[in-house]
Enzyme design. Structure first.
Site, PDB file in Angstrom:
ATOM      1  N   SER A  75       3.503  17.279  32.040  1.00  0.00           N
ATOM      2  CA  SER A  75       3.280  15.835  31.924  1.00  0.00           C
ATOM      3  C   SER A  75       3.258  15.133  33.277  1.00  0.00           C
ATOM      4  O   SER A  75       2.526  14.161  33.452  1.00  0.00           O
ATOM      5  CB  SER A  75       4.327  15.210  30.999  1.00  0.00           C
ATOM      6  OG  SER A  75       5.626  15.475  31.463  1.00  0.00           O
ATOM      7  N   CYS A 128       2.563  18.354  22.678  1.00  0.00           N
ATOM      8  CA  CYS A 128       3.533  18.688  23.725  1.00  0.00           C
ATOM      9  C   CYS A 128       3.436  17.707  24.900  1.00  0.00           C
ATOM     10  O   CYS A 128       3.783  16.549  24.733  1.00  0.00           O
ATOM     11  CB  CYS A 128       3.377  20.149  24.130  1.00  0.00           C
ATOM     12  SG  CYS A 128       4.882  20.823  24.856  1.00  0.00           S
ATOM     13  N   ARG A 176      11.542  14.822  27.333  1.00  0.00           N
ATOM     14  CA  ARG A 176      10.960  16.048  27.912  1.00  0.00           C
ATOM     15  C   ARG A 176      11.947  17.205  27.849  1.00  0.00           C
ATOM     16  O   ARG A 176      13.150  17.008  27.995  1.00  0.00           O
ATOM     17  CB  ARG A 176      10.589  15.826  29.378  1.00  0.00           C
ATOM     18  CG  ARG A 176       9.476  14.854  29.590  1.00  0.00           C
ATOM     19  CD  ARG A 176       9.133  14.811  31.071  1.00  0.00           C
ATOM     20  NE  ARG A 176       8.636  16.108  31.523  1.00  0.00           N
ATOM     21  CZ  ARG A 176       8.645  16.498  32.798  1.00  0.00           C
ATOM     22  NH1 ARG A 176       9.146  15.717  33.733  1.00  0.00           N
ATOM     23  NH2 ARG A 176       8.168  17.684  33.131  1.00  0.00           N
ATOM     24  N   HIS A 195       2.504  23.644  19.648  1.00  0.00           N
ATOM     25  CA  HIS A 195       1.146  24.024  20.051  1.00  0.00           C
ATOM     26  C   HIS A 195       0.386  24.644  18.884  1.00  0.00           C
ATOM     27  O   HIS A 195       0.305  25.875  18.789  1.00  0.00           O
ATOM     28  CB  HIS A 195       1.214  25.048  21.196  1.00  0.00           C
ATOM     29  CG  HIS A 195       1.688  24.464  22.481  1.00  0.00           C
ATOM     30  ND1 HIS A 195       0.831  23.988  23.442  1.00  0.00           N
ATOM     31  CD2 HIS A 195       2.931  24.247  22.949  1.00  0.00           C
ATOM     32  CE1 HIS A 195       1.524  23.517  24.460  1.00  0.00           C
ATOM     33  NE2 HIS A 195       2.801  23.669  24.189  1.00  0.00           N
ATOM     34  N   GLU A 224      -2.624  24.987  18.566  1.00  0.00           N
ATOM     35  CA  GLU A 224      -3.835  25.663  19.056  1.00  0.00           C
ATOM     36  C   GLU A 224      -3.556  27.104  19.460  1.00  0.00           C
ATOM     37  O   GLU A 224      -4.475  27.845  19.764  1.00  0.00           O
ATOM     38  CB  GLU A 224      -4.440  24.868  20.230  1.00  0.00           C
ATOM     39  CG  GLU A 224      -3.732  24.994  21.573  1.00  0.00           C
ATOM     40  CD  GLU A 224      -2.420  24.197  21.692  1.00  0.00           C
ATOM     41  OE1 GLU A 224      -1.927  23.670  20.680  1.00  0.00           O
ATOM     42  OE2 GLU A 224      -1.894  24.151  22.816  1.00  0.00           O
TER      43      GLU A 224
HETATM   44  N1  GLN Z   1       7.718  20.495  29.514  1.00  0.00           N
HETATM   45  C1  GLN Z   1       6.378  20.013  29.722  1.00  0.00           C
HETATM   46  C2  GLN Z   1       6.371  18.591  30.267  1.00  0.00           C
HETATM   47  O1  GLN Z   1       7.367  17.950  30.246  1.00  0.00           O
HETATM   48  C3  GLN Z   1       5.566  20.068  28.444  1.00  0.00           C
HETATM   49  C4  GLN Z   1       5.343  21.481  28.053  1.00  0.00           C
HETATM   50  C5  GLN Z   1       4.107  21.720  27.274  1.00  0.00           C
HETATM   51  O2  GLN Z   1       3.196  20.882  27.195  1.00  0.00           O
HETATM   52  N2  GLN Z   1       4.021  22.905  26.715  1.00  0.00           N
HETATM   53  O3  GLN Z   1       5.344  18.141  30.671  1.00  0.00           O
END
Ligand code: GLN
Length: 185
Positions: free
Chosen positions: A52, A82, A102, A167, A169
């Site tokens: 992110s 996510c 997060r 996820h 996908e």
């Molecule tokens: N931990 C990641 C974040 O904070 C997200 C992980 C993911 O998208 N699989 O951006």
């Protein structure tokens, strides 16, 4: 779906190709979104998983913040998975009335798989992969919780916005993408 919808996938960083594969398998056309002009003519948008912090920098660099907010406010379906869920929350694009925490399950050790029911998804439990995933720490009244893990929301919907901690996908599980495409009807 009468004709193939055109679905954009934010392709600055992260797992966009896997989403494109699922969407195409389900009969949608896809377009990688890297600059604001790529949003034109899309019927729906996916913001994938990734990192992110990196995605936030990419959105700023390309001037995508306001165009993405306008896209979401315009009512077209948006799926965030996510890191994509984090992008939609109050502290990032600010379109989904949630606070995503997060790495909520813990950093590396808490990449895990789980099976659970998702409201609105028929056919039994969904098999989900969580990778350093967020959960929803707070949400406003307009947000519908579709699934929880350990008592924390991991799938939520607010009108045209669908956000998943996991996820879909990556599992060969296409029911969440079908659910998302039905939001076009
Ligand atoms: N931990 C990641 C974040 O904070 C997200 C992980 C993911 O998208 N699989 O951006």
């Amino acid at each position: 779906m009468s004709s193939a919808p055109l679905v954009g996938v934010l392709a600055l960083q992260g797992g966009f190709e896997a989403h494109e594969k699922v969407l195409r398998r389900l009969g949608a056309d896809t377009r990688q979104v890297r600059v604001p002009a790529d949003l034109e003519g899309l019927q729906a948008l996916v913001i994938p998983g990734g990192e992110s912090t990196v995605m936030t920098l990419g959105i700023e660099r390309e001037g995508l913040g306001e165009p993405l907010r306008a896209f979401a406010a315009g009512g077209r379906p948006v799926l965030g998975t996510c890191a994509g869920m984090i992008m939609l929350d109050r502290l990032h694009l600010g379109v989904l009335d949630v606070l995503a925490q997060r790495n909520a399950f813990g950093r590396q050790v808490r990449s895990f798989e789980a099976d659970f029911e998702v409201e609105g998804v028929a056919g039994g439990p969904v098999h989900a992969i969580f990778i350093r995933a967020p959960w929803i720490a707070e949400h406003g009244p307009g947000v519908q919780v579709l699934a929880e893990v350990d008592g924390h929301p991991v799938a939520v919907r607010q009108r045209n916005l669908l956000a998943l901690s996991f996820h879909p996908e990556l599992t060969g599980e296409d029911r969440l993408h079908r659910f998302f495409l039905r939001m076009l009807d």
